[in-house]
Design a protein around this motif. Structure first.
Motif, PDB file in Angstrom:
ATOM      1  N   PRO A  42     -48.236  46.653 -70.577  1.00  0.00           N
ATOM      2  CA  PRO A  42     -48.944  46.200 -69.380  1.00  0.00           C
ATOM      3  C   PRO A  42     -48.038  45.281 -68.558  1.00  0.00           C
ATOM      4  CG  PRO A  42     -50.315  45.935 -71.340  1.00  0.00           C
ATOM      5  CD  PRO A  42     -48.940  46.286 -71.818  1.00  0.00           C
ATOM      6  N   SER A  43     -48.068  45.434 -67.249  1.00  0.00           N
ATOM      7  CA  SER A  43     -47.143  44.681 -66.396  1.00  0.00           C
ATOM      8  C   SER A  43     -47.263  43.172 -66.603  1.00  0.00           C
ATOM      9  CB  SER A  43     -47.344  45.034 -64.928  1.00  0.00           C
ATOM     10  OG  SER A  43     -48.668  44.744 -64.522  1.00  0.00           O
ATOM     11  N   GLY A  44     -48.472  42.674 -66.800  1.00  0.00           N
ATOM     12  CA  GLY A  44     -48.642  41.243 -67.033  1.00  0.00           C
ATOM     13  C   GLY A  44     -47.969  40.787 -68.308  1.00  0.00           C
ATOM     14  N   ARG A  45     -48.023  41.614 -69.354  1.00  0.00           N
ATOM     15  CA  ARG A  45     -47.389  41.254 -70.634  1.00  0.00           C
ATOM     16  C   ARG A  45     -45.870  41.279 -70.518  1.00  0.00           C
ATOM     17  NH1 ARG A  45     -45.074  38.990 -73.546  1.00  0.00           N
ATOM     18  NH2 ARG A  45     -44.826  39.251 -75.771  1.00  0.00           N
ATOM     19  N   LEU A  46     -45.352  42.147 -69.648  1.00  0.00           N
ATOM     20  CA  LEU A  46     -43.905  42.230 -69.469  1.00  0.00           C
ATOM     21  C   LEU A  46     -43.391  41.182 -68.494  1.00  0.00           C
ATOM     22  CD1 LEU A  46     -43.416  46.095 -69.427  1.00  0.00           C
ATOM     23  CD2 LEU A  46     -42.948  44.505 -71.295  1.00  0.00           C
ATOM     24  N   LEU A  52     -42.757  44.108 -58.405  1.00  0.00           N
ATOM     25  CA  LEU A  52     -41.677  44.331 -59.375  1.00  0.00           C
ATOM     26  C   LEU A  52     -40.368  43.828 -58.776  1.00  0.00           C
ATOM     27  CD1 LEU A  52     -42.565  47.916 -60.633  1.00  0.00           C
ATOM     28  CD2 LEU A  52     -43.017  45.723 -61.749  1.00  0.00           C
ATOM     29  N   PRO A  53     -39.513  43.245 -59.613  1.00  0.00           N
ATOM     30  CA  PRO A  53     -38.227  42.767 -59.098  1.00  0.00           C
ATOM     31  C   PRO A  53     -37.333  43.938 -58.705  1.00  0.00           C
ATOM     32  CG  PRO A  53     -38.315  42.527 -61.476  1.00  0.00           C
ATOM     33  CD  PRO A  53     -39.672  42.994 -61.036  1.00  0.00           C
ATOM     34  N   PRO A  54     -36.353  43.681 -57.856  1.00  0.00           N
ATOM     35  CA  PRO A  54     -35.452  44.770 -57.449  1.00  0.00           C
ATOM     36  C   PRO A  54     -34.593  45.238 -58.624  1.00  0.00           C
ATOM     37  CG  PRO A  54     -34.692  42.671 -56.583  1.00  0.00           C
ATOM     38  CD  PRO A  54     -36.023  42.413 -57.227  1.00  0.00           C
ATOM     39  N   PRO A  84     -26.300  44.961 -66.290  1.00  0.00           N
ATOM     40  CA  PRO A  84     -27.411  44.473 -65.464  1.00  0.00           C
ATOM     41  C   PRO A  84     -27.761  45.412 -64.309  1.00  0.00           C
ATOM     42  CG  PRO A  84     -25.986  42.657 -66.039  1.00  0.00           C
ATOM     43  CD  PRO A  84     -25.292  43.912 -66.514  1.00  0.00           C
ATOM     44  N   ALA A  85     -26.769  46.056 -63.728  1.00  0.00           N
ATOM     45  CA  ALA A  85     -27.030  46.959 -62.600  1.00  0.00           C
ATOM     46  C   ALA A  85     -27.857  48.178 -63.010  1.00  0.00           C
ATOM     47  CB  ALA A  85     -25.716  47.409 -61.974  1.00  0.00           C
ATOM     48  N   SER A  86     -27.887  48.470 -64.314  1.00  0.00           N
ATOM     49  CA  SER A  86     -28.629  49.654 -64.780  1.00  0.00           C
ATOM     50  C   SER A  86     -30.095  49.355 -65.063  1.00  0.00           C
ATOM     51  CB  SER A  86     -27.974  50.228 -66.044  1.00  0.00           C
ATOM     52  OG  SER A  86     -28.196  49.356 -67.146  1.00  0.00           O
ATOM     53  N   LEU A  87     -30.492  48.091 -65.032  1.00  0.00           N
ATOM     54  CA  LEU A  87     -31.871  47.730 -65.357  1.00  0.00           C
ATOM     55  C   LEU A  87     -32.790  47.938 -64.155  1.00  0.00           C
ATOM     56  CD1 LEU A  87     -31.247  44.427 -67.348  1.00  0.00           C
ATOM     57  CD2 LEU A  87     -31.563  46.740 -68.243  1.00  0.00           C
ATOM     58  N   VAL A  88     -33.968  48.469 -64.441  1.00  0.00           N
ATOM     59  CA  VAL A  88     -34.954  48.717 -63.388  1.00  0.00           C
ATOM     60  C   VAL A  88     -36.354  48.615 -63.989  1.00  0.00           C
ATOM     61  CG1 VAL A  88     -34.889  51.229 -63.711  1.00  0.00           C
ATOM     62  CG2 VAL A  88     -35.617  50.298 -61.525  1.00  0.00           C
ATOM     63  N   ALA A  89     -37.273  48.069 -63.235  1.00  0.00           N
ATOM     64  CA  ALA A  89     -38.679  48.012 -63.650  1.00  0.00           C
ATOM     65  C   ALA A  89     -39.431  49.066 -62.836  1.00  0.00           C
ATOM     66  CB  ALA A  89     -39.263  46.629 -63.388  1.00  0.00           C
ATOM     67  N   LEU A  90     -40.099  49.961 -63.535  1.00  0.00           N
ATOM     68  CA  LEU A  90     -40.834  51.042 -62.874  1.00  0.00           C
ATOM     69  C   LEU A  90     -42.279  51.062 -63.351  1.00  0.00           C
ATOM     70  CD1 LEU A  90     -38.189  53.877 -63.364  1.00  0.00           C
ATOM     71  CD2 LEU A  90     -38.659  52.617 -61.262  1.00  0.00           C
TER      72      LEU A  90
END
Length: 189
Positions: A42-46, A52-54, A84-90
């Motif tokens: 769940p987004s709140g738990r994460l 969502l951040p960029p 770090p450049a490979s991280l993404v929140a979807l």
């Protein structure tokens, strides 16, 4: 798969064989082996609320470290090697139930165009394959003169709504398993 406190992590090695000899002639870039990982919950738990951040931002690195701070140091070290450049929140989204009353006339759908679902149930691709098989069979009946195009597409749409609604529901239910507060499966005593 790692079951954490209210979220889960999936880790999988991504290995690629040597490219075929013709790859360079076709302009294909070799792909290096890698480790894929995803934190799912769940987004709140994460640690994310409405926004969502960029991609590739420091906020994702900070949150990754915060979420895994109590994990084994070896696992933390492995995840800490991520670029770090490979991280993404979807966000992961599910399609709404399909309703015959709102089905657009003259339009035929298949796959994620109509029944996008969480990967948790492993049903998305199989449902899309079933869509293709059903649509092919219905169009084959039209080609053979056993049905009109409008009859075939209406029958396909009815079947699609039934199958897709069941698959999306099952996928959504499977997505809750890693976040349940009590075990879903029996445990040995």
């Amino acid at each position: 798969m790692v079951f954490a406190d209210g979220f889960a992590a999936i880790l999988a090695p991504m290995t690629f064989p040597a490219p075929p000899m013709c790859a360079a002639k076709l302009g294909l870039t070799p792909v290096r082996d890698d480790l894929y990982f995803a934190l799912i919950g769940p987004s709140g738990r994460l640690g994310f609320q409405d926004l969502l951040p960029p991609p590739g931002g420091a906020a994702l690195v900070t949150q990754l470290h915060a979420l895994t701070r109590a994990w084994h140091p070896d696992l933390r070290s492995l995840l800490g090697r991520a670029e770090p450049a490979s991280l993404v929140a979807l966000p992961i989204r599910d399609a709404a139930p399909l309703d015959a009353r709102t089905w657009p006339e003259g339009v035929t759908f298949l796959g994620d165009a109509i029944h996008v679902m969480s990967p948790a149930g492993g049903l998305g691709a199989n449902t899309a394959f079933a869509d293709a098989a059903q649509l092919s069979a219905r169009l084959g009946a039209v080609a053979a003169g056993r049905a009109s195009l409008s009859e075939a597409l209406a029958a396909y749409a009815d079947d699609l709504r039934r199958r897709a609604t069941a698959a999306v529901r099952a996928s959504a239910e499977a997505a809750t398993i890693p976040f349940a507060s009590a075990p879903i499966w029996p445990t040995a005593t």
